[in-house]
Write a protein that holds these residues in place. Structure first.
Motif, mmCIF file in Angstrom:
data_model
loop_
_atom_site.group_PDB
_atom_site.id
_atom_site.type_symbol
_atom_site.label_atom_id
_atom_site.label_comp_id
_atom_site.label_asym_id
_atom_site.label_seq_id
_atom_site.Cartn_x
_atom_site.Cartn_y
_atom_site.Cartn_z
ATOM 1 N N SER A 1 0.839 -1.207 0.000
ATOM 2 C CA SER A 1 0.000 0.000 0.000
ATOM 3 C C SER A 1 0.869 1.251 0.000
ATOM 4 N N LEU A 2 1.915 1.263 0.831
ATOM 5 C CA LEU A 2 2.831 2.406 0.864
ATOM 6 C C LEU A 2 3.639 2.472 -0.426
ATOM 7 N N ALA A 3 4.076 1.304 -0.916
ATOM 8 C CA ALA A 3 4.850 1.279 -2.161
ATOM 9 C C ALA A 3 4.042 1.819 -3.324
ATOM 10 N N GLU A 4 2.751 1.499 -3.361
ATOM 11 C CA GLU A 4 1.891 2.007 -4.433
ATOM 12 C C GLU A 4 1.794 3.530 -4.382
ATOM 13 N N GLU A 5 1.701 4.065 -3.173
ATOM 14 C CA GLU A 5 1.612 5.519 -3.001
ATOM 15 C C GLU A 5 2.851 6.218 -3.545
ATOM 16 N N TYR A 6 4.010 5.577 -3.424
ATOM 17 C CA TYR A 6 5.280 6.166 -3.843
ATOM 18 C C TYR A 6 5.699 5.772 -5.266
ATOM 19 N N ALA A 7 4.936 4.927 -5.926
ATOM 20 C CA ALA A 7 5.441 4.218 -7.108
ATOM 21 C C ALA A 7 5.524 5.071 -8.366
ATOM 22 N N VAL A 8 6.424 4.643 -9.229
ATOM 23 C CA VAL A 8 6.531 5.162 -10.592
ATOM 24 C C VAL A 8 5.501 4.436 -11.464
ATOM 25 N N GLU A 9 4.801 5.178 -12.304
ATOM 26 C CA GLU A 9 3.887 4.535 -13.247
ATOM 27 C C GLU A 9 4.616 4.120 -14.515
ATOM 28 N N GLU A 10 5.583 4.920 -14.940
ATOM 29 C CA GLU A 10 6.250 4.630 -16.206
ATOM 30 C C GLU A 10 7.663 5.193 -16.188
ATOM 31 N N TYR A 11 8.622 4.354 -16.612
ATOM 32 C CA TYR A 11 10.007 4.788 -16.776
ATOM 33 C C TYR A 11 10.236 5.213 -18.223
ATOM 34 N N GLU A 12 11.459 5.525 -18.546
ATOM 35 C CA GLU A 12 11.755 6.039 -19.883
ATOM 36 C C GLU A 12 11.939 4.938 -20.908
ATOM 37 N N THR A 13 12.245 3.718 -20.474
ATOM 38 C CA THR A 13 12.513 2.639 -21.423
ATOM 39 C C THR A 13 11.629 1.438 -21.115
ATOM 40 N N ILE A 14 11.400 0.610 -22.121
ATOM 41 C CA ILE A 14 10.591 -0.600 -21.942
ATOM 42 C C ILE A 14 11.238 -1.572 -20.967
ATOM 43 N N PRO A 15 12.562 -1.857 -21.077
ATOM 44 C CA PRO A 15 13.157 -2.779 -20.096
ATOM 45 C C PRO A 15 12.997 -2.318 -18.658
ATOM 46 N N GLU A 16 13.050 -1.023 -18.417
ATOM 47 C CA GLU A 16 12.820 -0.539 -17.062
ATOM 48 C C GLU A 16 11.350 -0.689 -16.669
ATOM 49 N N ASN A 17 10.438 -0.400 -17.597
ATOM 50 C CA ASN A 17 9.013 -0.548 -17.306
ATOM 51 C C ASN A 17 8.648 -1.981 -16.942
ATOM 52 N N LYS A 18 9.317 -2.929 -17.568
ATOM 53 C CA LYS A 18 9.014 -4.338 -17.326
ATOM 54 C C LYS A 18 9.926 -4.962 -16.278
ATOM 55 N N GLY A 19 11.096 -4.385 -16.071
ATOM 56 C CA GLY A 19 12.094 -5.006 -15.206
ATOM 57 C C GLY A 19 12.290 -4.326 -13.877
#
Length: 489
Positions: free
Chosen positions: A191-209
């Motif tokens: 729950s706390l991690a979701e509050e702080y989370a990134v929705e999207e990074y700059e690259t696909i490997p980061e978005n998935k990895g």
């Protein structure tokens, strides 16, 4: 020298747009107090958590064994160790090295170190923004949550350590925490991690990895199912579905190569990123040394065989999950449906969560909420896109949750074959309502067990404590606060 090393590391991070970001590690490890001075230190420490999982060849193999080797779709291969065979036949002792959990707690300590020490860098480096710090903390919290979820599913009651161990004077003597309390801590962390989370990074490997909001939502869906909190499981699953960021790819000859051979597809939510610089051991354990094979159940029953038209195939079956002629587990070693990878190109990712997994978890929650018609519709949607064979179809009534549950489990066995899910899926369903469906575990375990051991396995599995692994004897020796799972006393 330290500044120069960090400068090089950050340059590498910003210049590469693929799996190379995993090469970042904090110099001299993550636990050095004098390391935590700059935002680059924090960044390197967080990436070091992923590197720890990628760099330990045993990590994903252990996830595979815990989730598959006690199920009905995997049997030991000709080069399996005695410990692997004992795990498969429910002949597990506290001396079995596969019950050691130190690799999980090592990574948990990396996460705890980031959570404990990174916030102080705000006072050291004015260029570190609070939002940036929160993003990093989200990653550490979520990975710690995933590891504790895995430990609690595997061992039941486990020590819950939420502070970093930074030196030898720290307390190592911790008792186990009840499984449900561990699950609730996982939900709280997420729950706390979701509050702080990134929705999207700059690259696909980061978005998935790397950890995103949607990876966290997938973890939330799973832990709420284990907690029998089906309303919140449904809410978490719908956050992923309603985002529009993921889709099931229609069946084609290139589907396997896109989803598995290459990875990071639109079906992916969170994958452990292997690469040519960070290879896995899959080609060895699934092919060259053949430590694991697909069971007869997986080869002949799970995907089905159309005897009248061999070309009519479930897209997830032959030369995707398996090569039936040798009972070969193909999913993690194929480049495409016609060509295997090699020891120098064995870079298939480990799939923590995929979109179809979330859809089927949603179906599970809907079924438990007496919304069977909606659950069946999800199953049928997936089956249509995967070109599932008619002979594997089931026709449960919308008001028959028990039969729908069996249909969900059957579809999960096809969709998530060999992805470390099978034993845990069946256990999660079986244990509800005071083990109302213990038969699910018995049927699964006995379907591929040697005839000479079936009665022994049946007798053991009647005890719910046998569904979890023992605490390893070395852990009991070093931590006197631990109490062994009563089944293994």
């Amino acid at each position: 020298m330290k500044i120069r090393i960090l400068t090089i590391l950050i340059f590498v991070f910003t210049c590469f747009s693929c799996d190379e970001y995993l090469d970042l590690r904090p110099p001299n490890g993550t636990v050095r107090q004098d390391f935590w001075k700059t935002k680059e230190d924090v960044q390197a420490a967080v990436i070091g958590i992923y590197s720890e999982m990628v760099g330990n060849a045993s990590f994903t193999e252990r996830l595979f064994m815990y989730g598959e080797l006690r199920g009905d779709m995997v049997i030991p291969g000709q080069n399996a160790s005695d410990n692997q065979i004992f795990l498969n036949t429910t002949n597990i002792l506290p001396t079995n090295a596969l019950t050691e959990w130190s690799m999980f707690y090592r990574t948990i300590n990396f996460c705890n170190t980031v959570i404990d020490l990174a916030p102080a860098v705000l006072n050291e480096d004015p260029t570190l923004e609070e939002e940036q710090l929160e993003n990093y903390l989200s990653e550490a919290l979520a990975i710690r949550a995933y590891l504790y979820l895995t430990l609690a599913k595997t061992f039941k009651d486990v020590p819950l350590k939420l502070e970093a161990t930074l030196n030898d004077t720290d307390n190592f003597q911790l008792p186990t925490t009840p499984q449900e309390e561990v699950f609730r801590q996982v939900a709280e962390d997420l729950s706390l991690a979701e509050e702080y989370a990134v929705e999207e990074y700059e690259t696909i490997p980061e978005n998935k990895g790397r950890i995103t909001k949607y990876a966290i939502n997938a973890m939330q869906t799973e832990v709420f199912l284990w907690l029998n909190d089906f309303d919140n499981a449904l809410i978490a699953a719908n956050k992923i579905i309603d985002s529009g960021n993921f889709e099931l790819i229609p069946a084609s000859n290139s589907w396997f190569g896109t989803v598995y051979g290459e990875g990071n597809s639109s079906e992916s939510i969170f994958e452990l990123q292997y690469s040519n610089q960070n290879l896995n051991s899959f080609i060895n354990v699934f092919f060259q040394r053949a430590e694991y094979r697909a069971s007869a159940v997986a080869v002949s029953d799970v995907f089905g065989i159309d005897q009248q038209n061999p070309e009519n195939q479930d897209i997830r079956g032959e030369r995707v999950s398996i090569v039936s002629s040798g009972a070969e587990i193909y999913k993690f070693i194929g480049l495409n449906r016609d060509q295997r990878k090699t020891t120098t190109t064995s870079d298939t990712h480990w799939f923590f969560y995929r979109y179809a997994d979330v859809l089927l978890m949603k179906a599970e929650a809907l079924n438990e909420l007496n919304r069977g018609e909606e659950a069946i519709a999800i199953i049928e949607e997936i089956r249509t896109l995967r070109e599932a064979l008619e002979l594997t179809a089931q026709t449960p009534a919308a008001n028959d949750p028990s039969s729908i549950a069996e249909y969900i489990l059957a579809e999960r066995s096809r969709e998530l074959a060999f992805e470390g899910k099978r034993w845990f899926d069946v256990l999660r369903f079986a244990r509800r309502d005071n083990y109302a469906r213990l038969d699910l575990i018995l049927t699964m375990a006995l379907s591929s067990a040697p005839p000479s051991q079936q009665q022994s396995i049946r007798n053991k599995l009647q005890d719910p404590n046998s569904h979890y692994l023992p605490i390893n004897q070395n852990e009991l020796f070093t931590n006197k606060q631990l109490v062994q799972n009563p089944f293994y006393n």
